[in-house]
Design a protein around this motif. Structure first.
Motif, PDB file in Angstrom:
ATOM      1  N   UNK A   1       0.823  -1.207   0.000  1.00 40.37           N
ATOM      2  CA  UNK A   1       0.000   0.000   0.000  1.00 40.37           C
ATOM      3  C   UNK A   1       0.862   1.265   0.000  1.00 40.37           C
ATOM      4  N   UNK A   2       2.005   1.193   0.649  1.00 40.35           N
ATOM      5  CA  UNK A   2       2.970   2.297   0.597  1.00 40.35           C
ATOM      6  C   UNK A   2       3.422   2.523  -0.847  1.00 40.35           C
ATOM      7  N   UNK A   3       3.733   1.439  -1.544  1.00 37.98           N
ATOM      8  CA  UNK A   3       4.169   1.548  -2.934  1.00 37.98           C
ATOM      9  C   UNK A   3       3.056   2.103  -3.812  1.00 37.98           C
ATOM     10  N   UNK A   4       1.826   1.661  -3.585  1.00 30.32           N
ATOM     11  CA  UNK A   4       0.689   2.191  -4.344  1.00 30.32           C
ATOM     12  C   UNK A   4       0.567   3.698  -4.156  1.00 30.32           C
ATOM     13  N   UNK A   5       0.654   4.134  -2.892  1.00 33.74           N
ATOM     14  CA  UNK A   5       0.503   5.557  -2.604  1.00 33.74           C
ATOM     15  C   UNK A   5       1.584   6.374  -3.295  1.00 33.74           C
ATOM     16  N   UNK A   6       2.823   5.894  -3.259  1.00 37.78           N
ATOM     17  CA  UNK A   6       3.906   6.627  -3.904  1.00 37.78           C
ATOM     18  C   UNK A   6       3.737   6.658  -5.418  1.00 37.78           C
ATOM     19  N   UNK A   7       3.385   5.527  -6.001  1.00 37.09           N
ATOM     20  CA  UNK A   7       3.191   5.497  -7.449  1.00 37.09           C
ATOM     21  C   UNK A   7       2.056   6.417  -7.875  1.00 37.09           C
ATOM     22  N   UNK A   8       1.053   6.556  -7.030  1.00 37.32           N
ATOM     23  CA  UNK A   8      -0.099   7.394  -7.389  1.00 37.32           C
ATOM     24  C   UNK A   8       0.272   8.854  -7.548  1.00 37.32           C
ATOM     25  N   UNK A   9       1.388   9.284  -6.937  1.00 42.38           N
ATOM     26  CA  UNK A   9       1.823  10.682  -7.045  1.00 42.38           C
ATOM     27  C   UNK A   9       3.173  10.799  -7.742  1.00 42.38           C
ATOM     28  N   UNK A  10       3.635   9.710  -8.330  1.00 39.21           N
ATOM     29  CA  UNK A  10       4.814   9.778  -9.179  1.00 39.21           C
ATOM     30  C   UNK A  10       6.146   9.633  -8.486  1.00 39.21           C
ATOM     31  N   UNK A  11       6.166   9.242  -7.212  1.00 40.04           N
ATOM     32  CA  UNK A  11       7.440   9.031  -6.524  1.00 40.04           C
ATOM     33  C   UNK A  11       8.053   7.725  -7.030  1.00 40.04           C
ATOM     34  N   UNK A  12       9.333   7.776  -7.413  1.00 37.18           N
ATOM     35  CA  UNK A  12       9.950   6.596  -8.022  1.00 37.18           C
ATOM     36  C   UNK A  12      11.210   6.113  -7.313  1.00 37.18           C
ATOM     37  N   UNK A  13      11.431   6.580  -6.089  1.00 39.29           N
ATOM     38  CA  UNK A  13      12.589   6.122  -5.351  1.00 39.29           C
ATOM     39  C   UNK A  13      12.399   6.251  -3.856  1.00 39.29           C
ATOM     40  N   UNK A  14      13.026   5.349  -3.100  1.00 42.22           N
ATOM     41  CA  UNK A  14      12.940   5.350  -1.642  1.00 42.22           C
ATOM     42  C   UNK A  14      14.304   5.033  -1.048  1.00 42.22           C
ATOM     43  N   UNK A  15      14.809   5.943  -0.222  1.00 42.51           N
ATOM     44  CA  UNK A  15      16.005   5.670   0.578  1.00 42.51           C
ATOM     45  C   UNK A  15      15.517   5.065   1.888  1.00 42.51           C
ATOM     46  N   UNK A  16      15.882   3.830   2.154  1.00 50.31           N
ATOM     47  CA  UNK A  16      15.254   3.071   3.228  1.00 50.31           C
ATOM     48  C   UNK A  16      15.719   3.464   4.623  1.00 50.31           C
TER      49      UNK A  16
END
Length: 718
Positions: free
Chosen positions: A208-223
């Motif tokens: 769900x975190x990935x869905x939320x980010x993709x929905x607004x165009x975020x394409x990277x995560x520093x963990x």
């Protein structure tokens, strides 16, 4: 039998009512964010129920599958009827431009790049369809979310015609998450990553975190936190990062890791981490190879070096470019990049902390490897409620610069204060550098002025394990705004706020208009009751929660709020002109001349650049002292007005989210008064002036405010 039949009818009627009724408040907890997909009562929704009979996917990649799943999920919720997969008289078709029928349309898709999309009604294979197309499956995914956003905000699917391409290549969240679960400067509970149970247990929240980010165009995560622990680079934790990468990959999200510069010593047993030592370079190359074997699309490293005690190349009398380029060489064969932070908070420029990054990095322009991007905070100090844009923007034309914003509200009242940061993002991005005609910070960031292809925006995430992800409903808006404005830095704060409000509550002007009014003035209100007229860093030290302008006894000068406001009986403010630190000289000459004169410095930044008398006459006709008091009162009053506007929405917002927001607004009003009263009590003790006539005096004396302690503040590891 008749009783059973009546029961079936009753249940069916109840379900239909729950699905299709509009305006009935429902209890929610904020988990669904802006992807609530509740039934709509608009002409577009009627057309949606009639025409959008199926979602048809052409292709079988993981990304196309999640795009189709999301569309079916969203359209089913928005229309109130099941939207299946497969052929129908008027389907929504997801296909890349490589599809034969799509290619035959000869659509103008060359400019879409790898992530842009096009959505339009058209004929495909002899049928009328709504086509979502792009050059890649990632573009189709972004287009699918754009279609849902369009419908959620009141658009009519019959008239949809959307084309968009991101202006910034890397749109990245920086998680300041520690391996023990604490989120530094995080106010939404523990870390989202359960490192203990990874890689075996893959919490559905990660998807769900990935869905939320993709929905607004975020394409990277520093963990992991920029204050990195070396264990993040061990095989055990690489496997955990790989599990997250597997989950994020279909959503177009790459993972990155913050790297501790001294890892060759701590993990590799070397005697040095000198970036020019061949053994050190070989160790990092081997480590990069190891990571890429586990995560083939690993994005690369984020590095905080020689700042706040972190190790770095200057420990070996090397430059930041030496350190960055050594790491860049390690990841270059795999297509990786290095994000090297320009935040250098150290005892290297004692006359003005605001000058340090420019002093160290400006001479290195053009000396970084091609796969290095220098990550620069939006302002020269540290994510203050308001800072002038960082002077490095426009000053390093041969180096890609990645702007870093803070989405989490370290200096803006933590999670309980409503402070919509869209205006902060827009204010910085639209600032004119005056280094070149028409150059803005946004044009530096997107590479359009200097022609850089490696571009990026980073946001320090406000996400945690709280059920509503960000600590409150309105904090979600800052996550949303960052993603949308990273995709297009010119979008503007108000349009983004309207989108978010419509999707988070309902696309009704009766809700959207007052919510957007609250949001658009909220950050300025926080500035007014905390840091008016260009004041900065007057927060209590350590946790940065609450006022502390009186703090003056810490070891290093720049740890103390008195260092930043320099108030005395004669005046207040930090002199950054020739008579002071001369930090104005780090800006372009025309801008520097403007900022060097109090008469041409914007009043909102006056005390950032000038030490001015308390009786200076302001544009309003009031003295500086009276203007400050006016601003403190205005900030408190605005919060009271937000409470009244929110009270008026009680019948239109679900009880769960309304109650929590109402409680937080009450906290904010109380703490705004605390800020106002404590600040005025202190300034009076310094300037010896009376409060302007009619001003309500502080509730307590200065000693009472100075005695307040806030132990165990969230986001502040003890």
């Amino acid at each position: 039998m008749m009783l059973f039949g009546r029961l079936v009818v009753t249940v069916a009627t109840l379900v239909a009512g729950l699905l299709l009724s509009v305006g009935t408040a429902r209890a929610e907890d904020g988990y669904d964010l802006w992807m609530r997909y509740r039934p709509l009562a608009t002409a577009g929704a009627t057309a949606l129920r009639h025409d959008a009979q199926s979602v048809e996917r052409r292709g079988d990649t993981a990304t196309l599958r999640v795009a189709a799943d999301e569309l079916r999920r969203g359209l089913t919720g928005l229309s109130g009827r099941a939207v299946p997969e497969g052929p129908s008289p008027r389907p929504i078709v997801l296909a890349t431009t490589a599809d034969r029928d799509v290619a035959a349309l000869r659509l103008p898709t060359a400019t879409l790049g790898d992530e842009g999309y096009s959505i339009r009604p058209t004929s495909l294979g002899g049928r009328r369809v709504t086509l979502v197309t792009a050059n890649t499956d990632r573009g189709v995914l972004y287009g699918s979310f754009a279609l849902l956003r369009y419908v959620q905000t009141g658009g009519n699917l019959d008239r949809i015609d959307l084309t968009s391409t991101p202006r910034v290549k890397m749109r990245v969240l920086n998680h300041w998450d520690n391996l023990d679960g604490v989120v530094e400067r995080g106010f939404a509970g523990q870390s989202l990553w359960d490192w203990w149970s990874l890689p075996d247990f893959r919490d559905p929240r990660y998807t769900d975190y990935a869905r939320a980010n993709a929905s607004i165009g975020i394409n990277g995560t520093v963990l992991n936190n920029v204050n990195a622990k070396v264990e993040s680079l061990t095989p055990r934790y690489i496997a955990k990062a790989a599990a997250l990468a597997d989950i994020f990959r279909p959503y177009g999200i790459r993972v990155y890791l913050s790297a501790r510069f001294s890892a060759p010593i701590e993990l590799g047993g070397l005697k040095t981490a000198d970036p020019l030592d061949p053994q050190v370079a070989a160790w990092w190359k081997a480590k990069a190879d190891e990571i890429y074997r586990a995560i083939p699309d690993f994005g690369g490293f984020l590095v905080k070096a020689n700042s706040e005690g972190q190790p770095g190349p200057r420990d070996y009398h090397r430059s930041h470019a030496d350190g960055a380029n050594m790491l860049a060489a390690a990841v270059a064969p795999h297509g990786g990049i290095v994000m090297w932070r320009a935040f250098v908070y150290a005892e290297t420029d004692p006359d003005d902390r605001a000058k340090q990054a420019y002093t160290e990095f400006k001479p290195l322009d053009g000396k970084f490897a091609r796969n290095v991007i220098v990550q620069v905070k939006n302002g020269a100090i540290d994510f203050q409620p308001r800072e002038p844009f960082h002077p490095l923007f426009g000053a390093m034309p041969r180096t890609p610069l990645m702007i870093e914003f803070q989405i989490t509200k370290e200096y803006l009242g933590f999670a309980t204060h409503l402070a919509y940061l869209g205006p902060l993002f827009a204010e910085t991005l639209s600032s004119e550098t005056m280094q070149a005609p028409g150059e803005t910070v946004a044009k530096v960031v997107d590479g359009s002025i200097e022609g850089h292809r490696l571009t990026g925006m980073a946001g320090v995430a406000n996400i945690g394990r709280d059920r509503d992800w960000a600590g409150s409903t309105f904090n979600q808006a800052n996550w949303y705004a960052f993603g949308r404005m990273a995709w297009d830095p010119t979008l503007g704060a108000a349009p983004v706020a309207r989108e978010w409000a419509a999707m988070t509550f309902a696309p009704s002007p009766a809700i959207v208009d007052p919510v957007v009014r609250m949001m658009m003035g909220s950050r300025e209100a926080v500035i007014d009751y905390m840091t008016p007229l260009g004041l900065a860093h007057v927060m209590a030290t350590g946790h940065h929660y609450g006022p502390g302008p009186w703090v003056a006894d810490l070891k290093r000068p720049e740890w103390n709020p008195v260092y930043y406001h320099r108030a005395d009986k004669a005046g207040i403010g930090f002199d950054r002109t020739k008579t002071g630190s001369n930090a104005v000289a780090q800006y372009a000459p025309d801008l520097a001349r403007r900022l060097a004169d109090p008469a041409t410095t914007p009043e909102r930044e006056l005390l950032w650049f000038h030490h001015v008398p308390w009786d200076r006459r302001m544009a309003s006709g009031r003295t500086l002292w009276a203007e400050m008091v006016h601003d403190y009162d205005s900030g408190v009053a605005y919060v009271g007005d937000m409470r009244r506007q929110w009270d008026g929405l009680k019948a239109q917002v679900d009880a769960g989210r309304w109650d929590k927001t109402a409680t937080y607004l009450a906290i904010q009003e109380r703490e705004a008064r605390w800020w106002r009263d404590a600040s005025l009590a202190y300034w009076v003790s310094v300037n010896g002036l009376k409060l302007p006539a009619g001003t309500v005096p502080p509730e307590h004396d200065l000693g009472w405010y100075e005695s307040q302690k806030i132990p165990y503040a969230p986001g502040n590891p003890q």
